[in-house]
Each structure stands twice: as C-alpha cells, then as structure tokens.
Enzyme design. Sequence first.
Site, PDB file in Angstrom:
ATOM      1  CG  PHE B 125     -12.906  -6.727  -6.589  1.00 41.31           C
ATOM      2  CD1 PHE B 125     -13.000  -5.664  -5.718  1.00 41.31           C
ATOM      3  CD2 PHE B 125     -11.660  -7.317  -6.764  1.00 41.31           C
ATOM      4  CE1 PHE B 125     -11.889  -5.190  -5.035  1.00 41.31           C
ATOM      5  CE2 PHE B 125     -10.544  -6.861  -6.083  1.00 41.31           C
ATOM      6  CZ  PHE B 125     -10.653  -5.794  -5.213  1.00 41.31           C
ATOM      7  CD  GLN B 241      -3.965 -10.466 -11.580  1.00 42.72           C
ATOM      8  OE1 GLN B 241      -4.012 -10.565 -10.361  1.00 42.72           O
ATOM      9  NE2 GLN B 241      -4.980 -10.778 -12.350  1.00 42.72           N
ATOM     10  CG  HIS B 243      -3.154  -4.964  -9.263  1.00 47.94           C
ATOM     11  ND1 HIS B 243      -3.640  -3.686  -9.364  1.00 47.94           N
ATOM     12  CD2 HIS B 243      -4.025  -5.648  -8.479  1.00 47.94           C
ATOM     13  CE1 HIS B 243      -4.762  -3.605  -8.648  1.00 47.94           C
ATOM     14  NE2 HIS B 243      -5.007  -4.774  -8.102  1.00 47.94           N
ATOM     15  CG  LEU B 257      -2.304  -3.826  -4.597  1.00 46.55           C
ATOM     16  CD1 LEU B 257      -2.141  -4.136  -6.071  1.00 46.55           C
ATOM     17  CD2 LEU B 257      -2.758  -5.070  -3.851  1.00 46.55           C
ATOM     18  CD  GLU B 260     -10.004  -5.455  -9.507  1.00 46.24           C
ATOM     19  OE1 GLU B 260      -8.890  -5.998  -9.554  1.00 46.24           O
ATOM     20  OE2 GLU B 260     -11.029  -5.988  -9.948  1.00 46.24           O
ATOM     21  NE  ARG B 316      -6.943  -7.526  -9.797  1.00 43.48           N
ATOM     22  CZ  ARG B 316      -6.646  -8.037  -8.611  1.00 43.48           C
ATOM     23  NH1 ARG B 316      -5.746  -9.008  -8.513  1.00 43.48           N
ATOM     24  NH2 ARG B 316      -7.228  -7.592  -7.528  1.00 43.48           N
ATOM     25  CG  HIS B 387      -0.930  -8.196  -7.708  1.00 47.34           C
ATOM     26  ND1 HIS B 387      -0.574  -7.728  -6.465  1.00 47.34           N
ATOM     27  CD2 HIS B 387      -2.197  -8.658  -7.592  1.00 47.34           C
ATOM     28  CE1 HIS B 387      -1.590  -7.907  -5.624  1.00 47.34           C
ATOM     29  NE2 HIS B 387      -2.581  -8.482  -6.276  1.00 47.34           N
ATOM     30  NE  ARG B 422      -4.924 -13.571  -8.191  1.00 48.62           N
ATOM     31  CZ  ARG B 422      -5.296 -12.528  -7.432  1.00 48.62           C
ATOM     32  NH1 ARG B 422      -6.503 -12.492  -6.896  1.00 48.62           N
ATOM     33  NH2 ARG B 422      -4.455 -11.540  -7.212  1.00 48.62           N
TER      34      ARG B 422
END
Lengths: 264, 609
Positions: B125, B241, B243, B257, B260, B316, B387, B422
């Site tokens: 990730f 954030q 995304h 969403l 990822e 991100r 997000h 994050r």
Amino acid sequence: MAIATTATSATTAATAATATFSIWRGDAQTGQLVDYTTAVGEGMVVLDAVHNIQAEEAPDLACRWNCKAGKCGSCSAEINGVPRLLCMTRLDTLPLDKPVTIEPLKAFPLLKDLITNVNWNYEVKKRIKKFNPRPPDATDGTWRMQQKDVDRVQEFRKCIECFLCQDVCHVLREHHLHDEFIGPRYLVYAASLEMNPLDTEDRLKDLKDNHGIGFCNITKCCTTVCPEDIKITDNAIIPLKERVVDEFYDPLTKLVRLFRPRKK
Amino acid sequence: MAENQSQYQTFEHDVLVIGAGGAGLRAAIEASSPGVSVGLICKSLLGKAHTVMAEGGVAAARGNVDERDNWQVHFSDTMRGGQYVNNWRMAELHAREAPARVCELEAWGAVFDRTADGRILQRNFGGHKYPRLAHVGDRTGLELIRTLQDHGIHQGIEVYMEVTVVTLLRDVGSGGRVVGALAYDRERGRFRVYQAKAIVLATGGVGRAYKITSNSWEGTGDGHGLAYHAGAELIDMEFIQFHPTGMVYPPSVRGILVTEGVRGEGGVLKNNEGRRFMFDDIPANYKDQTADTPEEGWRYTQGDREARRPPELLTRDHVARCIVREIKAGRGSEHGGVYLDIAWIKEKLPNATDHIKRKLPSMYHQFKQLAGVDITQQAMEVGPTTHYIMGGIRVDADTQESTVPGLFAAGECAAGINGANRLGGNSLSDLLVFGQRAGHYAAKFAQANSAGKINGDEVDEAARQALEPFERTGENPYQIQHDLQNMMQDLVGIVRREDEMQQALEGLEKLCQRAGQCGVTGHREFNPGWHTALDLKNLLTISEAITRSALERKESRGAQFRDDYPAKDAEYSKFNFVNWKDREGNMQTRREPLAPMPNELKKIIEELD
C-alpha cells in the site's frame, strides 16, 4: 443485470428527464403510496431519486442509507415489488414510463415510510453460539489455514446484513414464523461459523431444535435477491441441512453410536 | 438527578461510547468487563458504520510476507507519511501494538486472506515500505466491523441503535468533567439523558462538509463538534485527506471510493495521452524508495523484494495533487478525472481476469453495476474525493483522554497519529489500537470516579434549542448543507489560497445565521429534515476549524497545499495548530509546540531514512 440495462436504456434515454416515484408514506396504522416527480440523469440510482425528493419536496420522508455503494446494506426496500438495495438499483434498469413504486420491507414491522423495525434480526444473532476457536497453532498465538480452506467461509462473510433474504423468505414474510425460524441470513451466519476451520463449537442441535432449519424448503428466493451473490441455499443452507441429517437422522450413525457414544 | 428531567428517558452507564464503527466497538469491548457497565450509541443500525467502507486492509507490521518488516519500519513510514508533525508517541504505540490487535481479530472470528504457508496475507500500500496490510479481498472494513460486532454482542454491552447525541453534559462543579449526554432516538424523536462516568467519542469524520466525498451521511463531525463545544481542544484540523481515487462518473456516484488496493495490485494511473504521469514528479524524500521504471514498479507489486514501489503508491496527498495537476492541464479523462487501469495486467498474468475479480471483488462489482465498466477489460475514471480528516480531538497519546476530564476519543475523530497525511491502512489499525486504549482508560476512569451531577437546566435548554426548527418556517436545512458543501469544496479544498479562505470564513458566518433560521416540517418521528438541521451545527463548527487552521498554516505540507505558499517551511514543522472555544464562545487558534522526540525514536527514523 446487463441484459436488463440494454433492454431498457434506449427507452429511458429517449424519455423526458423526469420520472415519477410512488413511495409508501405512513406508519404502522395508516399510509398510502404518494407520487413524487423528480429530475433523473445518467447513471442515477433509486436512492438518488429518493434524496432529490427529500431535498425538494418531502424533507421528512424516512429512509435509511449509509455507504451508497452496496457495502453497508442499509437502504433495503422493495422496488416495483422486488426486494433490492436502493443504492444499487440503476434507474436505467427500470421502466420509467410508469411510476416506480418504492415500498418498505414486508417481513418486519413498519415504523415509518421506508423504515421497518429490524431489531428481531439482532436478537436472533445473539442466540447463535459464538465463534469458539481451537487453541492457536503456533507459539506466537497465531493459526495456520490454507486459502482454499477459507474460501467457502469468506463467501458467507461477504454478507452485508441488508436482510433482503429475510424479507423475501416466505417462512418469515408469509408465515411469520419469526419465533421458530432464524431465516436465511442467520443460516448463512451459522454456516460461516460451522465451516470456519478454527471453530470447535457444535451448533447442529440448535439448528434442528431452536433455529428451525427444517422450515426452509429450498425455494432459493433468498439466493435470488442477495446483492452480494452469496449462494445462500446451495452453499450454506443445504450443507447445513446435510450435516443435521447426518448427525440426527442417519440410521448407520445411530447404530454406531449405540456402541460408541458421541464424545462431547 | 434533578426533578425536571423526569420528562426524558434516562440511562446510566459507567462508560458511554458514542459511535459504533471500528473504534467505538473496540473501545466498548475493552471497557466491558465485570463490574463496568457499557452503553454504545450508534447513529445508524449496528454494523453499518463507515468502517464498512474501508477496503484495502489493516496495517500491522507482522512480517508475514516480508520478514524485514517490524514496528520500527512501520513507525518510520507513518512519521514520514505525516511529514513529521505527527504525535510521535501515538505513532510509536500504533506501530508496536497493531500486530497484536490484528491477531486478536482472528481469535474473534475474522477470516483474512492467507499466505501460502497459511498465515495472514499482507499486501502493498502507498507509503508502506513492505507488504503490510492484512486484508480480505477489498472488503477488509466489513470483515473488521462484523468481527467486532459479532464478538461485542456477547460482551454484555448495551447497544442503542439509531440514536444521535445533541450535546455533552458537564459537571461544572468538579473540574468540568463530562457526566453524560443528551441525545434523541431517531425513530420517535424523543430525548434521552445518558448519565456516564466516562465517555468515549468514536464518531469518525467530517466528509459531509464537502460536496465530493467518500463519506456517508453520518460523517458530520459529531464527535469533533461535541468535544469542542464541551471545552476540548481540536488539533491539526487543516489536514483533510483527499483520497486520490474516487469514482467520477456517472455523476450520481461521484466520490465513491476506489481502493488503493487497485494500485497495490499493479493498477496504474494514466492521463488522456496514455502517459503514466506519476513518474513525472517524485518527491525528494521518496526518491530512493521509488521505482525508476514501470518494469521495476510491476515487479514490486508482484513481491520482488529487490524492486522499489511504483510511483502510484506514493502517499495519498501527493498522488491526489498530481491528478489535479493533470486535470487542470487539460490531460484528464473525458469526465474530468484520470484513468486508473488494472486491466493492463493481462499483458503480465495469464489469468488476469480471474485474478482481478478475486483480489478486487467489490471494485469489480461496484464499477460493473454503477458505472457499466468492466474493470478487467477497461480503465476506470477516477479523481480525488474527500475521504478522511487527520485532525480531530486533541488527546493524550497513551490514554486517549482529551483535555476535558473523563472525555476520551479514538479513531478518526481523535488526532495525532497521522500528522499531515495518513497512510492507507493506518486507519483500521489506528481504530483498533486506540479504540482498545480508550476503552481501557475510560473504564479505569469510571472505576475511580463516582457518578457526576447533571445540571437539569442545561438539559432543558439544549432540548429546547433542538426543537426550535419545528417552530420556524425558514428555509430547508438541506439547502444550507448543500451550500456549505459547495463552498468548502471550492474554497477550502485540495488547493487553498488566503483570499478564498477568508471568503469562506465570511461565508461560514452567513451560513451560521441561515442555520439559525432554518425550519423543518412534519413531526419528530424519523424526520431526516430535522436530523439534517441538527447536524448543521457540528458541520459548521468543524468547517470553521478547518478553515482557520488552514489559514494559519502558511506553507504546504502533506494534505495541506497552499497555492500562495507552495513550499514546505521548516518553521512549521515545530508545532501543530490547536482550536478551542473561548469564554465568549468564539473560536481561537494557537500554535502548540511539538513535544521533543526521544533519541531512540529519532535514531530509528535516521537509520531508516
């Protein structure tokens, strides 16, 4: 799904940019279908239309929803009489030349508009014996399982608890045997525990005596409406029925047990 | 309790947990033990919270796939991803304790995907050096919440479904500790008073302040707002954030969403010229960790330990900005996003179609059903979506207690671990680690304290205010929420500027006035219009905190990008911004210096850099 899309998209694209929705308004005592007309656009789902109607005409229209992506199972309702998720039903799969009816689930007591009291489901789950794993396989407190051994359980664990299967099940919907039968959702839940390679609990007697597995006569309505495509009947209920039969009704097993009582 | 409260339904608990996503459930499980009564309030039905939307996985340095991984690397990755304004103690605790918290889930019935030798499988990730995310396909959040729910219902926790908290109640006589909460049940619209010795807030985020968001209606910043109005401090609120990959088409799914995990499995980002634009801009501090060629990037996703990660798996904040750059430069996709392509892996894998369906089943399903796109054959169109908020209630790292005695917070509504950005996968682990800690210390607090005294007049006044919208004939609250979302999206979004944010502050004042005048029709029973009217208060408060902190941070760092201050400024690495409510009820903002990091942690970062 794909077939339905192609069949109706031509007609819906050609018609005007509005559609009418016949939505159940009312509570346990009284109510009726009320027509609302709202603008529709490309890619819209039924939940979008409900949101438009709330914002424009009926801010007090009660409807549950959360993720709007088919992952939480909150927006269950009956669209043109079929139990479905509002968020995953595209308007271009429905005929829009007549009103789209949206009604609450029928297997549970109505609270208001599209909201029913589904608490019974939460009570049922508590009655099913919880997961009880064998001692860890490794000294660090972890277990070893092969992917192929968990594939089956992972299918059941996809369940988003939308309760559409409970809604469509005639044992609950028509015969109201809520006290005797836990319904497809909880048979899937029981299967997910029974078939977990780590689990050591025995739920077969409960399934036979308290959970009413015998009431299911395999009409597969539950499988048809499952938005997660879980093969509820074939993969969960039938194997559980087989286990119950093997355990309690197999004459050979009975004979063997006469001489060798079952370990508990 | 005072006489005049007899008109409310009342409930008493030692610990009251508000919010039943992953953090709230984990806190409730931890707090519930013989002799401690726990109440758990959820705004929706149990098991529907936003945690179900988490897809990719839960980050925990178990080293099952690559044994070089350990808590130190996870700690270092988290700090780097957060641009070093994280609360280092939280980042340390998180990295150390996440592996045990994940293992515990398996003991409670979670069934993660497996490695060849039968252990929990871990995937790559963004920003994580090694494969670290324990997962179940792309529905890890559902697995996590269901496991906690199914375990939790046997722990003697009292669950209150479809209840919304209006205000926290404080005992002004005893150091201002929290003593309860006023709430209403959504079904009947009746008020309830919950008396509690300790309260854990676990209410998630505030995505609903923005037009394009992956969050459900529930993400209205309730915990942030409740805590702030009860006197707690908020920190890092400028860091939202976005995304990088939300759906962009058709319009009705905009913002939903796209995990990822698609990129973790080898998916690549392309512009309308077919160019993998992520190779064009690789930040200096990630240069050494990033692949030089597409070939190396592919090998990384397939587990080649010598290869470095493809630039699609940069953090991100960076990926989102690169996407915005491409779109602004006219190189976007037809509906205003960019292309995310996983179908291309059929050039590399013989059974690519089945592989994609197995690894990314919900993405396959979601695109097929909502967009008519078969991701095994076609590229997806994606663009940034609001997000997650890194900012939140300021808490003590070890106990998760806020600056208000007896008030704890965990998960997204608490802040500190993530700093300016994050890493994906760190939220599910955050809510397990700090949910457990918050529950533990809240129970301890409850055992050490007697029940406080609720002020009946305060309850009456809050209830009266909550009913005011019924007495007015003002505008529809949906319109105000809609206007707020548009304004925040346009003026305090991914790219920020002084003049626009000043304009937003003025706009917020006007929206507050309008919210004070809005009216609702119908009665109190399950009335979404009324619920929306009440949600506005928290949304507006939090939007103000975001805007004020973003104005103060005159630099670009992590998720905060300032067009007028595009560079990072070392001066701003020394403190966080804190918001609090002064005696007059106005929001104040101050700089709170970062605590000095102990040498052993500094050493870890230096050695791994």
